[in-house]
Design a protein around this motif. Structure first.
Motif, PDB file in Angstrom:
ATOM      1  N   ASN A  32      -2.153  -2.337  -3.798  1.00  0.00           N
ATOM      2  CA  ASN A  32      -3.265  -1.415  -3.680  1.00  0.00           C
ATOM      3  C   ASN A  32      -3.132  -0.319  -4.727  1.00  0.00           C
ATOM      4  O   ASN A  32      -2.125   0.398  -4.751  1.00  0.00           O
ATOM      5  N   GLU A  33      -4.139  -0.196  -5.592  1.00  0.00           N
ATOM      6  CA  GLU A  33      -4.212   0.915  -6.554  1.00  0.00           C
ATOM      7  C   GLU A  33      -2.888   1.207  -7.257  1.00  0.00           C
ATOM      8  O   GLU A  33      -2.311   2.284  -7.073  1.00  0.00           O
TER       9      GLU A  33
ATOM     10  N   PHE B 252     -11.491  10.420   7.118  1.00  0.00           N
ATOM     11  CA  PHE B 252     -12.277   9.358   6.482  1.00  0.00           C
ATOM     12  C   PHE B 252     -12.799   8.340   7.489  1.00  0.00           C
ATOM     13  O   PHE B 252     -13.505   7.408   7.113  1.00  0.00           O
TER      14      PHE B 252
ATOM     15  N   ASN C   4     -11.710  -0.365  -5.306  1.00  0.00           N
ATOM     16  CA  ASN C   4     -11.892   0.816  -4.464  1.00  0.00           C
ATOM     17  C   ASN C   4     -12.673   1.832  -5.281  1.00  0.00           C
ATOM     18  O   ASN C   4     -12.301   2.131  -6.418  1.00  0.00           O
TER      19      ASN C   4
ATOM     20  N   TRP D 209     -14.587  15.724  -3.801  1.00  0.00           N
ATOM     21  CA  TRP D 209     -15.068  14.631  -4.644  1.00  0.00           C
ATOM     22  C   TRP D 209     -16.593  14.648  -4.722  1.00  0.00           C
ATOM     23  O   TRP D 209     -17.272  14.690  -3.680  1.00  0.00           O
TER      24      TRP D 209
ATOM     25  N   HIS E  98       0.870  -1.174   0.000  1.00  0.00           N
ATOM     26  CA  HIS E  98       0.000   0.000   0.000  1.00  0.00           C
ATOM     27  C   HIS E  98       0.914   1.233   0.000  1.00  0.00           C
ATOM     28  O   HIS E  98       0.905   2.036   0.926  1.00  0.00           O
TER      29      HIS E  98
ATOM     30  N   TRP F 193     -13.857   2.421   4.052  1.00  0.00           N
ATOM     31  CA  TRP F 193     -12.644   3.196   4.280  1.00  0.00           C
ATOM     32  C   TRP F 193     -13.049   4.413   5.066  1.00  0.00           C
ATOM     33  O   TRP F 193     -13.786   5.229   4.525  1.00  0.00           O
TER      34      TRP F 193
ATOM     35  N   GLU G 242     -12.458  -0.699  -0.640  1.00  0.00           N
ATOM     36  CA  GLU G 242     -12.535   0.638  -0.034  1.00  0.00           C
ATOM     37  C   GLU G 242     -13.742   1.377  -0.587  1.00  0.00           C
ATOM     38  O   GLU G 242     -13.988   1.336  -1.795  1.00  0.00           O
TER      39      GLU G 242
ATOM     40  N   GLU H  73      -3.932  11.082   5.439  1.00  0.00           N
ATOM     41  CA  GLU H  73      -4.481  10.962   4.091  1.00  0.00           C
ATOM     42  C   GLU H  73      -3.454  11.466   3.061  1.00  0.00           C
ATOM     43  O   GLU H  73      -3.666  12.439   2.369  1.00  0.00           O
ATOM     44  N   TRP H  74      -2.325  10.793   2.995  1.00  0.00           N
ATOM     45  CA  TRP H  74      -1.294  11.038   1.988  1.00  0.00           C
ATOM     46  C   TRP H  74      -0.975  12.532   1.852  1.00  0.00           C
ATOM     47  O   TRP H  74      -0.749  13.181   2.878  1.00  0.00           O
TER      48      TRP H  74
ATOM     49  N   TYR I  66     -14.813   5.695  -5.027  1.00  0.00           N
ATOM     50  CA  TYR I  66     -15.221   6.870  -4.252  1.00  0.00           C
ATOM     51  C   TYR I  66     -16.115   7.830  -5.020  1.00  0.00           C
ATOM     52  O   TYR I  66     -17.089   8.344  -4.511  1.00  0.00           O
TER      53      TYR I  66
HETATM   54  C1  FCB Z   1      -7.351   5.505  -1.767  1.00  0.00           C
HETATM   55  C2  FCB Z   1      -6.221   4.899  -0.960  1.00  0.00           C
HETATM   56  C3  FCB Z   1      -6.438   4.926   0.524  1.00  0.00           C
HETATM   57  C4  FCB Z   1      -7.103   6.214   0.984  1.00  0.00           C
HETATM   58  C5  FCB Z   1      -8.319   6.522   0.141  1.00  0.00           C
HETATM   59  C6  FCB Z   1      -9.063   7.756   0.551  1.00  0.00           C
HETATM   60  O1  FCB Z   1      -6.843   5.950  -2.987  1.00  0.00           O
HETATM   61  O2  FCB Z   1      -6.022   3.557  -1.339  1.00  0.00           O
HETATM   62  O3  FCB Z   1      -5.208   4.694   1.150  1.00  0.00           O
HETATM   63  O4  FCB Z   1      -6.193   7.232   1.008  1.00  0.00           O
HETATM   64  O5  FCB Z   1      -7.965   6.616  -1.214  1.00  0.00           O
END
Ligand code: FCB
Length: 469
Positions: A171-172, A435, A302, A344, A127, A419, A372, A426-427, A304
């Motif tokens: 992951n992604e 979240f 995942n 978003w 991840h 999630w 997610e 959050e990155w 959103y």
């Molecule tokens: C996704 C990530 C996760 C989180 C969500 C909001 O892209 O996999 O770690 O940050 O977004």
């Protein structure tokens, strides 16, 4: 006292899994403890201007020390399964070579704690926290990283394979390749053309090699988590429809075509042209597609929000500085819907549409797990110490309904992970975006279950009560 979930229980099958998800760097903290090596996120978050307010994951939710309390929250929530990620730099601090036993032991304890709570572990192997030592040798731009990833995977499968029910390789990978190596918004913060396309390919090769290692170790269920986007044209003009096609290549086809159709994307030349591999610097090898397309037990999705795109001319015509995300496409804003604090748009039916389309397009798509889904909201704690996050409950309820609609239309979905269990790092947005269905007070590390936590708990309990005896 809390909104009843009864009306939101849209008839999931009895064995449907309800879960919650997190990721290592976003919650663990303990960044230099027990022999953990630095990851690209430790480096990136220390570079000025990369992360909001200069935040890092050094402490995060201190989950490394508080995992028992957090598993207690999961038990109380009543989830069937918990998705967490393993930090490669805890296991192999330099990305290869000897195993750092204390690092592996942490996940060993976590898995045992989950099993003791009756929760099925789902482990993500990657991840986004690549050991920095591997980035220094080229990162995902080079094939060696894919090979190291398979070795690390074999270590974990050997150590936890008797207890982990589900393994997620990556992951992604879209974000790793294109946000990390082309847009520069995630670690390692590169802005490249061919380097990012090579990274995309090597991530897929790493997945294929990891699947092979997991199968060799007798792993139970193996899959990958992707983040396909629902891409909508800003207008029906031919130019905007072409823009959607290029965006489909970038966001979706690069991943789904090799994995589930055994071929490279049909429109890649139109999308990337001269950025694709050249004869003198090839990164694709004979046999790669067969490796990447090996059958999986599930695909993690995942989801959103949808993205609306329009055609856009190049701002910089210099091909030398063109990155892999410069595909003459721009995202447009929509005024007709609510947006979360991430900016978003909330459009639940696009979740149904995306899943129905994917299942139609890929007849060999394995069973789906939603790994997610959730929303960041402007939560506050009221005078009674309660977080009344009605917007998040509404988001979750409408997305679960949209998921049920996809299932009624024939999509084989086996589970759903919200999630996230906890507010977390959050990155690039740091700690500003929340979240969690549990609030984290970062000053005290106190956990406060939000109304959405209670709502989800009741939903799961109601689902259990409806199960046939
Ligand atoms: C996704 C990530 C996760 C989180 C969500 C909001 O892209 O996999 O770690 O940050 O977004």
């Amino acid at each position: 006292m809390h909104e009843s979930p009864e009306s939101a229980l849209p008839g999931f099958p009895d064995d449907f899994l309800f879960g919650a998800a997190t990721a290592g760097y976003q919650i663990e903290g303990a960044h230099d403890e027990d022999g953990r090596g630095p990851s690209i996120w430790d480096t990136f978050s220390r570079e000025p201007g990369r992360v909001a307010h200069g935040a890092t994951g050094d402490v995060a939710c201190d989950h490394y020390h508080r995992y028992r309390e957090d598993v207690g929250l999961l038990r109380e929530l009543g989830v069937d399964s918990y998705r967490f990620s393993i930090a490669w730099p805890r296991v192999q601090p330099a990305g290869g070579g000897p195993v750092n036993t204390p690092g592996v032991d942490f996940y060993d304890r976590l898995v045992d704690e989950l099993l003791a709570a009756g929760i099925s572990p789902a482990a993500t192997l990657y991840h986004w926290d690549l050991p920095q030592a591997l980035e220094d040798r080229g990162g995902w731009r080079v094939r060696e990283t894919a090979e190291r990833f398979a070795e690390y995977t074999a270590i974990m499968a050997d150590r936890l394979g008797d207890r982990v029910d589900r393994w997620i390789t990556l992951n992604e990978p879209y974000c790793s390749a294109f946000v990390g190596y082309a847009a520069g918004g995630h670690a390692p913060g590169a802005r490249e053309g061919r380097g990012a396309l090579a990274a995309a390919h090597h991530l897929l090769v790493g997945h294929g090699l990891a699947v092979r290692a997991l199968r060799a170790a007798g792993a139970r269920q193996v899959g990958i988590t992707l983040n396909p986007d629902r891409l909508l044209p800003a207008t029906e003009s031919p130019a905007d429809l072409d823009a959607v096609r290029r965006a489909e290549t970038l966001h979706n086809d690069t991943w789904f075509e090799p994995l589930f159709a055994g071929r490279y994307p049909q429109h890649e030349a139109e999308t990337w042209g001269e950025l694709l591999e050249s004869a003198d610097e090839p990164y694709r090898r004979e046999g790669d597609l067969a490796l990447i397309a090996a059958p999986l037990d599930f695909v993690g999705i995942n989801y959103y929000r949808p993205i609306t795109v329009a055609d856009a001319p190049y701002e910089d015509p210099d091909p030398a500085s063109r990155t892999a995300v410069d595909i003459r496409v721009r995202e447009t804003w929509r005024d007709d819907v609510r947006h979360t604090t991430m900016g978003w748009p909330v459009v639940p039916h696009t979740f149904t549409d995306l899943l129905v389309d994917l299942a139609k397009r890929y007849p060999t798509l394995p069973p789906v797990l939603i790994t997610e889904n959730g929303s960041a909201e402007a939560d506050t704690v009221d005078a009674e110490g309660r977080v009344r996050d009605t917007d998040r409950i509404e988001y979750l309820r409408t997305h679960l309904e949209a998921l049920a609609a996809a299932m009624r239309a024939g999509v084989d979905v086996r589970g759903y992970y919200v999630w996230s269990l906890l507010d977390n790092f959050e990155w690039a947005r740091g700690y500003d975006q929340r979240f969690g269905i549990v609030r984290v007070d970062y000053a005290t590390q106190q956990r406060i279950p939000k109304d959405s936590y209670h709502w989800y708990r009741q939903l799961i309990a109601a689902h259990r009560a409806h199960r046939q005896p």
